[in-house]
Design a protein around this motif. Structure first.
Motif, short mmCIF file in Angstrom:
data_model
loop_
_atom_site.label_atom_id
_atom_site.label_comp_id
_atom_site.label_asym_id
_atom_site.label_seq_id
_atom_site.Cartn_x
_atom_site.Cartn_y
_atom_site.Cartn_z
N SER A 16 44.84 56.49 29.38
CA SER A 16 44.60 57.77 29.82
C SER A 16 44.59 57.64 31.23
CB SER A 16 43.32 58.22 29.24
OG SER A 16 42.09 57.30 29.49
N VAL A 17 45.02 58.69 32.03
CA VAL A 17 45.14 58.87 33.36
C VAL A 17 44.14 59.57 33.98
CG1 VAL A 17 46.90 59.25 35.28
CG2 VAL A 17 47.67 58.39 33.07
N LEU A 18 43.51 59.19 34.81
CA LEU A 18 42.18 60.05 35.67
C LEU A 18 42.33 60.06 37.05
CD1 LEU A 18 39.37 58.40 33.64
CD2 LEU A 18 40.38 60.55 33.11
N SER A 19 42.07 60.76 37.66
CA SER A 19 41.89 60.83 39.18
C SER A 19 40.63 60.85 39.61
CB SER A 19 42.80 62.04 39.73
OG SER A 19 42.03 63.32 39.67
N PHE A 20 40.26 60.55 40.70
CA PHE A 20 38.91 60.41 41.44
C PHE A 20 39.10 60.56 42.93
CE2 PHE A 20 38.39 57.77 37.54
CZ PHE A 20 36.94 58.07 37.32
N GLU A 21 38.14 61.36 43.44
CA GLU A 21 38.02 61.53 44.92
C GLU A 21 37.59 60.33 45.40
OE1 GLU A 21 36.20 65.22 45.43
OE2 GLU A 21 37.75 66.45 44.49
N SER A 22 37.50 60.28 46.99
CA SER A 22 37.34 59.10 47.73
C SER A 22 35.66 59.00 47.75
CB SER A 22 37.73 59.52 49.39
OG SER A 22 37.00 58.23 49.90
N ARG A 23 35.32 57.62 47.56
CA ARG A 23 33.69 57.36 47.22
C ARG A 23 33.23 57.59 45.81
NH1 ARG A 23 32.01 55.67 52.01
NH2 ARG A 23 29.93 55.54 51.26
N ASP A 24 34.00 58.29 45.14
CA ASP A 24 33.56 58.45 43.73
C ASP A 24 33.28 56.94 43.09
OD1 ASP A 24 33.59 61.23 43.71
OD2 ASP A 24 35.32 61.45 42.45
N ILE A 25 32.10 56.95 42.27
CA ILE A 25 31.93 55.73 41.52
C ILE A 25 32.44 55.76 40.29
CG2 ILE A 25 30.04 54.19 40.84
CD1 ILE A 25 30.18 54.15 43.71
N LEU A 26 33.33 54.69 39.92
CA LEU A 26 33.74 54.71 38.42
C LEU A 26 32.65 54.19 37.42
CD1 LEU A 26 36.40 54.65 40.48
CD2 LEU A 26 37.61 53.44 38.91
N PHE A 27 32.10 53.09 38.01
CA PHE A 27 31.13 52.45 37.12
C PHE A 27 30.10 51.64 38.04
CE2 PHE A 27 34.84 49.73 36.46
CZ PHE A 27 34.30 48.50 36.81
N ARG A 28 28.77 51.43 37.43
CA ARG A 28 27.98 50.44 38.28
C ARG A 28 27.85 49.38 37.47
NH1 ARG A 28 26.01 53.71 42.33
NH2 ARG A 28 25.92 55.91 42.10
N GLU A 29 27.40 48.25 38.22
CA GLU A 29 26.97 47.07 37.72
C GLU A 29 26.08 47.17 36.44
OE1 GLU A 29 25.23 42.72 39.19
OE2 GLU A 29 25.68 44.15 40.56
N SER A 30 26.16 46.60 35.31
CA SER A 30 25.19 46.68 34.36
C SER A 30 25.56 47.96 33.42
CB SER A 30 23.85 46.49 34.42
OG SER A 30 23.26 47.79 35.14
N ASP A 31 26.32 48.68 33.77
CA ASP A 31 26.86 49.67 32.84
C ASP A 31 27.35 49.24 31.64
OD1 ASP A 31 25.79 51.84 34.67
OD2 ASP A 31 27.68 52.66 35.18
N PRO A 32 27.19 49.76 30.50
CA PRO A 32 27.90 49.58 29.32
C PRO A 32 29.39 49.58 29.57
CG PRO A 32 26.02 50.91 28.76
CD PRO A 32 26.14 51.05 30.22
#
Length: 227
Positions: free
Chosen positions: A37-53
């Motif tokens: 699946s294709v997604l777009s994010f804006e500058s500085r958006d967090i995709l995921f954080r350490e320890s996230d499932p």
């Protein structure tokens, strides 16, 4: 905020040529593309954080993604900068159920997202997909080992010089390079603090390197190789 997009021809071509998919058979390629699946994010958006499932891994289609870790005091350490065609998080296909680092959009980006469980199932069914995953993991290991060696064997000016030489089109004489991202991101990519990068560029002036914003002028590529 992210937005779901359709897979256009440009993005499809980037995926098809990526290390993960370049050697797949036509039938396996269709299955892998169908799982994305294709997604777009804006500058500085967090995709995921350490320890996230973790339930997905990613491939960059445009822009740059910054992978980094934080210590307990909030100090950041960059691990990798991923550009178009690069894949990250694929190590979780073999082991692990949570992310080992943070991922942030360094600018506006488009990425392909793959469900880990679906790709695991495809790898069990299709030998070439399993081989492609092994190939990607092997490349990651070799890149990590090279990075560790450079950090221990090279000074900051040498790291910067090597980056410039690797991205220079000329083998000798004068050359110019436009950095594809901000110098702060280059610093993280090279394992340097921003102020250390500035000092490295200053020391390279004696070798004919001039910095003007993102433009880097090199008076003599051969001289730069002697750093």
């Amino acid at each position: 905020m992210n937005k779901v997009l359709n897979l256009n021809n440009r993005d499809r071509n980037i995926l098809v040529r990526s290390p993960l998919m370049a050697d797949l058979t036509p039938s396996s390629l269709v299955k892998m593309l169908a799982s994305a699946s294709v997604l777009s994010f804006e500058s500085r958006d967090i995709l995921f954080r350490e320890s996230d499932p973790a339930d997905c891994f990613y491939s960059v289609l445009s822009g740059y993604v910054r992978l980094y870790r934080l210590n307990k005091d909030g100090r950041e350490a960059d691990i990798r900068v991923c550009g178009a065609g690069d894949t990250f998080g694929e190590c979780l296909l073999t082991t692990g159920d949570s992310y080992d680092y943070n991922a942030q959009a360094a600018e506006n980006i488009t990425i392909a997202r793959f469900n880990l469980q679906k790709v695991r199932q495809l790898a069990e069914q299709e030998h070439d997909i399993a081989c492609a995953i092994i190939h990607c993991l092997s490349n990651d290991l070799r890149r990590t080992m090279a990075c560790i060696a450079n950090d221990r064997l090279q000074t900051a000016p040498q790291r910067v010089a090597q980056y410039l030489l690797e991205n220079c089109q000329s083998a000798m004489g004068a050359a110019s390079i436009r950095l594809p991202f901000q110098k702060s991101l280059l610093a993280g990519k090279l394992g340097l603090a921003p102020e250390a990068l500035s000092r490295a560029f200053s020391s390279l002036r004696h070798s004919g390197v001039t910095v003007r914003g993102r433009m880097i002028q090199i008076e003599d590529v051969s001289a730069l190789r002697q750093i």
